[in-house]
Design an enzyme around this catalytic site. Structure first.
Site, short mmCIF file in Angstrom:
data_model
loop_
_atom_site.label_atom_id
_atom_site.label_comp_id
_atom_site.label_asym_id
_atom_site.label_seq_id
_atom_site.Cartn_x
_atom_site.Cartn_y
_atom_site.Cartn_z
N ASN A 9 1.79 2.53 -2.12
CA ASN A 9 0.84 1.56 -1.28
C ASN A 9 -0.58 2.19 -0.77
OD1 ASN A 9 -1.09 -0.85 -1.07
ND2 ASN A 9 0.31 -0.66 1.39
N LYS A 11 -3.38 1.40 -0.49
CA LYS A 11 -4.25 0.09 -0.32
C LYS A 11 -5.53 0.30 -0.38
CE LYS A 11 -0.52 1.00 3.86
NZ LYS A 11 -0.49 0.68 5.03
N HIS A 96 2.86 -7.87 2.48
CA HIS A 96 2.29 -7.17 2.93
C HIS A 96 1.99 -7.35 3.99
CE1 HIS A 96 0.91 -3.04 4.74
NE2 HIS A 96 1.75 -2.71 3.99
N GLU A 98 0.27 -6.57 6.40
CA GLU A 98 -2.28 -6.65 6.62
C GLU A 98 -2.30 -7.86 5.93
OE1 GLU A 98 -2.24 -2.48 5.06
OE2 GLU A 98 -1.50 -1.87 6.82
N GLU A 168 9.16 -3.82 6.48
CA GLU A 168 8.38 -2.73 7.37
C GLU A 168 8.46 -4.02 8.10
OE1 GLU A 168 6.11 -0.44 3.72
OE2 GLU A 168 4.96 -2.40 4.01
N GLY A 174 1.94 2.60 9.90
CA GLY A 174 0.46 3.50 9.63
C GLY A 174 0.63 4.04 11.42
N SER A 214 5.75 5.03 7.62
CA SER A 214 5.67 6.08 8.30
C SER A 214 7.13 6.53 7.57
CB SER A 214 5.38 6.27 9.89
OG SER A 214 4.27 5.80 10.67
C1 PEP Z 1 2.49 0.47 3.92
O1 PEP Z 1 1.52 0.38 4.08
O2 PEP Z 1 3.56 -0.16 3.54
C2 PEP Z 1 2.97 1.37 5.19
C3 PEP Z 1 4.20 1.93 5.24
O3 PEP Z 1 2.14 2.44 5.15
P1 PEP Z 1 2.47 4.27 6.28
O4 PEP Z 1 3.26 4.47 5.11
O5 PEP Z 1 1.15 4.37 6.11
O6 PEP Z 1 3.40 3.40 7.28
#
Ligand code: PEP
Length: 251
Positions: A9, A11, A96, A98, A168, A174, A214
């Site tokens: 992703n 973003k 998601h 966000e 998630e 992040g 992460s």
């Molecule tokens: C995400 O935004 O779906 C995500 C998992 O980000 P990150 O890997 O940076 O934690």
């Protein structure tokens, strides 16, 4: 049997030029390597059509990060499922954290989005996960169950071949904090048990459940080795071709 999947992703990162070069770096870096998963990348909307061209001849698939719930009309700045399908995008990420946090996407909106995506024959990567306060209060299973029940667990069983789940935990996105492989497995097994209770064995066994939060080259192999973890949704590490390839080849 369910697929293993690694999805990047991207973003709101990367210009068209950078998108092109990242796709080509990933293609080059995967060349000659045997992969045991679907490889998906999700550039920002303005670069989707370009990405679809750039992945030609490779096994990489292009995924959208969002779409509007209406079929068409006066929704300035938005894009529809039909528009995605028309440029050769077959999969969309919905829910998601966000989008939930910054754009007010709640269960009602997500229900409409999932239904519009499926009506247009798009595959959905449906994201959900608890906040840190939910986990600290030991309420994470309830939160996840309610996110699923309120949006996808009432879909017809036949539609599940078009759904990928992405757990998630928001506290891991992040932040550099990762759920331990055991925490991921525990939640994924719980999610699969909900699918089993609602739809039976065939759906439960065949839905891919991804972990996001992460994931890096250093932890991907251990997380992916867990029985109910069928891959990852990768944010930060997917912006680097070497890291993303290392995660893809962790299967
Ligand atoms: C995400 O935004 O779906 C995500 C998992 O980000 P990150 O890997 O940076 O934690």
């Amino acid at each position: 049997m369910r697929n293993n999947i690694v999805a990047g992703n991207w973003k709101m990162n990367h210009t068209a030029t950078q998108t092109k070069s990242l796709i080509n770096d990933i293609k080059e870096s995967l060349e000659g390597k045997s992969t045991h998963c679907r490889v998906l990348v999700s550039p920002t909307i303005i670069n989707l059509a370009l990405a679809v061209q750039e992945i030609q001849g490779s096994a990489i698939e292009v995924v959208a990060q969002n779409m509007h719930q209406a079929k068409k009309g006066a929704y300035t700045g938005e894009i529809s499922a039909e528009m995605l399908e028309d440029i050769g995008v077959n999969t969309v990420i919905l829910g998601h954290s966000e989008r939930r946090t910054y754009f007010g996407e709640d269960n009602a909106i997500l229900t409409e989005k999932v239904s519009m995506a499926l009506e247009n024959n798009l595959e959905v990567i449906f994201c959900f996960g608890e906040l840190l306060e939910d986990r600290l209060a030991q309420n994470h299973f309830n939160v996840v169950e309610s996110q699923l029940k309120n949006v996808v667990l009432n879909l017809d069983a036949t539609l599940w071949k078009k759904i990928i789940l992405a757990y998630e935990p928001v506290w891991a996105i992040g932040t550099g904090e990762t759920a331990s492989p055991e925490q991921a497995q525990e939640m994924h097994a719980f999610i699969r048990s909900l699918l089993y209770k609602t739809y039976g064995k065939s759906v439960a066994d065949n839905v891919s459940i991804l972990y996001g939060g992460s994931v890096k080259p250093a932890n991907a192999k251990e997380i992916f080795s867990k029985e109910d973890v069928d891959g990852g949704l990768i944010g930060g590490a997917s912006l680097n071709a070497t890291d993303f390839t290392a995660i893809v080849t962790a299967f």
